[in-house]
Design a protein around this motif. Structure first.
Motif, PDB file in Angstrom:
ATOM      1  N   ASP A  14       0.824  -1.221   0.000  1.00  0.00           N
ATOM      2  CA  ASP A  14       0.000   0.000   0.000  1.00  0.00           C
ATOM      3  C   ASP A  14       0.858   1.271   0.000  1.00  0.00           C
ATOM      4  O   ASP A  14       0.348   2.372   0.066  1.00  0.00           O
ATOM      5  CB  ASP A  14      -0.972   0.003   1.177  1.00  0.00           C
ATOM      6  N   ASP A  22       0.078  -6.344   3.847  1.00  0.00           N
ATOM      7  CA  ASP A  22      -0.823  -5.642   2.935  1.00  0.00           C
ATOM      8  C   ASP A  22      -1.482  -6.650   1.995  1.00  0.00           C
ATOM      9  O   ASP A  22      -0.826  -7.553   1.465  1.00  0.00           O
ATOM     10  CB  ASP A  22      -0.053  -4.598   2.114  1.00  0.00           C
ATOM     11  N   CYS A  24      -4.836  -7.155  -1.036  1.00  0.00           N
ATOM     12  CA  CYS A  24      -5.884  -6.561  -1.864  1.00  0.00           C
ATOM     13  C   CYS A  24      -7.245  -6.887  -1.254  1.00  0.00           C
ATOM     14  O   CYS A  24      -7.538  -8.038  -0.926  1.00  0.00           O
ATOM     15  CB  CYS A  24      -5.814  -7.122  -3.287  1.00  0.00           C
ATOM     16  N   SER A  28      -8.716  -2.575  -3.601  1.00  0.00           N
ATOM     17  CA  SER A  28      -7.695  -1.647  -3.107  1.00  0.00           C
ATOM     18  C   SER A  28      -6.683  -2.409  -2.267  1.00  0.00           C
ATOM     19  O   SER A  28      -7.006  -3.423  -1.639  1.00  0.00           O
ATOM     20  CB  SER A  28      -8.318  -0.568  -2.235  1.00  0.00           C
ATOM     21  N   CYS A  29      -5.441  -1.899  -2.197  1.00  0.00           N
ATOM     22  CA  CYS A  29      -4.408  -2.506  -1.355  1.00  0.00           C
ATOM     23  C   CYS A  29      -4.518  -1.876   0.030  1.00  0.00           C
ATOM     24  O   CYS A  29      -4.468  -0.652   0.196  1.00  0.00           O
ATOM     25  CB  CYS A  29      -3.026  -2.247  -1.956  1.00  0.00           C
ATOM     26  N   VAL A  30      -4.694  -2.714   1.041  1.00  0.00           N
ATOM     27  CA  VAL A  30      -4.915  -2.257   2.407  1.00  0.00           C
ATOM     28  C   VAL A  30      -3.906  -2.931   3.329  1.00  0.00           C
ATOM     29  O   VAL A  30      -3.692  -4.141   3.261  1.00  0.00           O
ATOM     30  CB  VAL A  30      -6.354  -2.598   2.862  1.00  0.00           C
TER      31      VAL A  30
END
Length: 170
Positions: A14, A22, A24, A28-30
């Motif tokens: 992220d 991290d 997906c 979104s990459c979290v």
């Protein structure tokens, strides 16, 4: 139907160095968890900035240095320091010391001492107290007096009228 961009759950980055694991999620990459910056030092505050852990000194904060022989422990810079504890119990019949695990130790000794009573002699420490071993010999050799010791002094009282032997046959 054309291009399909279905969300996945693969590992990613992220761009924040202060997050770990991290993944997906929903496209979104979290960052799943934050970087553990705990250094185990109670005299620092921990933070993460720019992907690196930082440790700031907590000077003046109370802490425990783990030593039972110190007191008023507080942070000095990034170290916990205490001042030495006095284990002196003001008893001459104990040897005073300190054990870093258990604290003050006042072990009985067997040295000569003064119990404050002038009517005792050979005073010696026993079990942490000063004890007179024997009494002062106040015998003046005179059968016509009674001997006593009080107020730290030998005293003699006349035994008028008491029978005695002057060792003179005449």
């Amino acid at each position: 139907s054309g291009c399909v961009n279905a969300p996945n759950t693969i590992a990613c980055s992220d761009g924040n160095g202060c997050t770990i694991n991290d993944t997906c999620t929903a496209g979104s990459c979290v960052g799943v968890a934050t970087l553990d910056c705990d250094d185990g030092n109670e005299c620092t505050s921990e933070d993460c900035a720019g992907g690196a852990c930082t440790f700031a000194a907590l000077s003046g904060a109370t802490c425990s240095d783990g030593n039972a022989c110190t007191t008023t422990d507080q942070c000095v810079g990034k170290q916990c320091k205490g001042t030495n504890k006095s284990c002196n119990d003001s008893n001459p019949c104990t040897d005073d010391s300190c054990d870093p695990v258990s604290g003050c130790v006042n072990a009985p000794n067997t040295i000569a001492c003064s119990d404050g009573n002038g009517c005792t002699t050979d005073d010696t420490c026993t079990g942490g107290s000063c004890v007179g071993v024997s009494t002062l010999d106040c015998d003046d050799g005179n059968p016509c007096t009674s001997e006593d010791c009080s107020n730290n002094t030998c005293t003699y009282a006349a035994l008028n009228g008491a029978t005695c032997n002057d060792n003179n046959a005449c």
